[in-house]
Design a protein around this motif. Sequence first.
Motif, PDB file in Angstrom:
ATOM      1  N   GLY A   1       0.842  -1.190   0.000  1.00 21.46           N
ATOM      2  CA  GLY A   1       0.000   0.000   0.000  1.00 21.46           C
ATOM      3  C   GLY A   1       0.873   1.234   0.000  1.00 21.46           C
ATOM      4  O   GLY A   1       2.088   1.158  -0.211  1.00 21.46           O
ATOM      5  N   ASP A   2       0.260   2.367   0.241  1.00 25.94           N
ATOM      6  CA  ASP A   2       0.982   3.636   0.209  1.00 25.94           C
ATOM      7  C   ASP A   2       1.292   4.081   1.633  1.00 25.94           C
ATOM      8  O   ASP A   2       0.388   4.365   2.418  1.00 25.94           O
ATOM      9  N   ARG A   3       2.588   4.156   1.964  1.00 26.66           N
ATOM     10  CA  ARG A   3       2.974   4.643   3.280  1.00 26.66           C
ATOM     11  C   ARG A   3       2.825   6.159   3.352  1.00 26.66           C
ATOM     12  O   ARG A   3       2.521   6.721   4.389  1.00 26.66           O
ATOM     13  N   ALA A   4       3.055   6.816   2.251  1.00 29.23           N
ATOM     14  CA  ALA A   4       2.981   8.276   2.164  1.00 29.23           C
ATOM     15  C   ALA A   4       2.852   8.630   0.689  1.00 29.23           C
ATOM     16  O   ALA A   4       3.061   7.780  -0.178  1.00 29.23           O
ATOM     17  N   PRO A   5       2.509   9.883   0.373  1.00 29.24           N
ATOM     18  CA  PRO A   5       2.362  10.252  -1.045  1.00 29.24           C
ATOM     19  C   PRO A   5       3.580   9.927  -1.887  1.00 29.24           C
ATOM     20  O   PRO A   5       3.458   9.616  -3.069  1.00 29.24           O
ATOM     21  N   ARG A   6       4.767   9.973  -1.283  1.00 30.34           N
ATOM     22  CA  ARG A   6       5.984   9.693  -2.053  1.00 30.34           C
ATOM     23  C   ARG A   6       6.482   8.259  -1.866  1.00 30.34           C
ATOM     24  O   ARG A   6       7.578   7.925  -2.294  1.00 30.34           O
ATOM     25  N   ALA A   7       5.678   7.421  -1.218  1.00 27.50           N
ATOM     26  CA  ALA A   7       6.086   6.029  -0.992  1.00 27.50           C
ATOM     27  C   ALA A   7       4.937   5.093  -1.331  1.00 27.50           C
ATOM     28  O   ALA A   7       4.423   4.391  -0.466  1.00 27.50           O
ATOM     29  N   PRO A   8       4.523   5.055  -2.615  1.00 28.14           N
ATOM     30  CA  PRO A   8       3.430   4.156  -3.001  1.00 28.14           C
ATOM     31  C   PRO A   8       3.922   2.724  -3.187  1.00 28.14           C
ATOM     32  O   PRO A   8       5.091   2.484  -3.473  1.00 28.14           O
ATOM     33  N   GLY A   9       3.006   1.781  -3.012  1.00 29.07           N
ATOM     34  CA  GLY A   9       3.318   0.392  -3.309  1.00 29.07           C
ATOM     35  C   GLY A   9       4.373  -0.228  -2.431  1.00 29.07           C
ATOM     36  O   GLY A   9       5.107  -1.116  -2.865  1.00 29.07           O
TER      37      GLY A   9
END
Length: 402
Positions: free
Chosen positions: A164-172
């Motif tokens: 999933g997405d941990r943060a907007p800049r860390a997807p997948g």
Amino acid sequence: MTRRTNPTAGLHRAAPSGAAFPPPGAWFPAGELPSPRRWFGPAEGAVPLADGGALVAGGALADGVPTAETLLYDPVATTWTGTGPLGTARHSHSGTVLADGTVLVAGGIGTSGSPAAGPLASAEVYDPATGVWTPTAGDMTTARSLHAATLLADGRVLVTGGAGDRAPRAPGRSLFSAELFDPATGEWTPAAPMTDSRLAHPQVPLQDGRVLAAGGRRSIGRDRGIGQGFCELYDPEADAWTRTGSLAAARAGHQATLLADGTVLVTGGDSPGIRFERGFVPFSQWRTERYDPATGAWTAGENMPEGRTCHRAVALPSGQVLVLGGTDSATRDTGYASAALYDPLTRGWTATGGMATNRYLCTATPLPDGSVLATGGTVRSGRATTAPGKDVLTATTEVFWI
């Protein structure tokens, strides 16, 4: 542990219509799905129903397209029939049989307009009495796929990790987060986060009520991951995670099976240190490990007859464990048809009857009569196909007779 002399005593044996009982250790064909499909996640695929059959909801069709189709398996007629479809097409989700016999499906990968796709936060419950899916009162707290789901002793469902997405800049990325579903309210609430992020990890409810999360894939960048050996325990009463003994070998694509004596057997997986998108190792794991909840330690087990990853392992009424299918972690070009049995008393492995169809990323479901249903999966991939990039999937299903 004491093995039952007749593991199927008291069970309703559902012989295929018009056929004699097959010999123990043999597979017999069990009809075909309407179309080929596979299951990427450790917690998705067919689930057993109280009537002796099984339910398949969703899954990945050719080219990874998710489906909303829901199918019921009849163990006597050995046929599949359609029932009410999911409200949302999905694959890489979880499927959990609840205490009242209904089935919870949560998360996964859906479609948000071709070719875009992303993790889902939606969840829905199937009622076998009506054949209808109903959305849960609220969505999950986190959109996720390739997560683990475990039914707790109090009837709630623990969902952990996934992609999933941990943060907007860390997807997948692999997730630390966990959450709980309460069937009484139909709502999701956050649970204590795990100490390590992980996805596609096996998760086992222990006899004392705790839950073991063992290994799994850990992100090292977007769409990049490595196997890990870290393990941890969840205490539902304290809503807390604690670290426990680590696996000797980092693993992903493995299976973890609760044995009758309360220990846990881990089998197979990708070889240590493999880099999933471009790494090369010659073999999958053939070594096994066994976890003792009393000590929190893993000890080496007997080697499997052959290494395998992306396989399935099922505990049988006899106390033995059936391991089936899988592939190699070097190429994943072709699935295996072979199967093997583990005896916890002798700690030894023996080969048993092989399936008619080689497969990996399939599902294996223990049915109420003690038999095991193997469904779908990948037959060939990569260089083993005539058209590169076009994996060959199967619609066949088979039953292992005990």
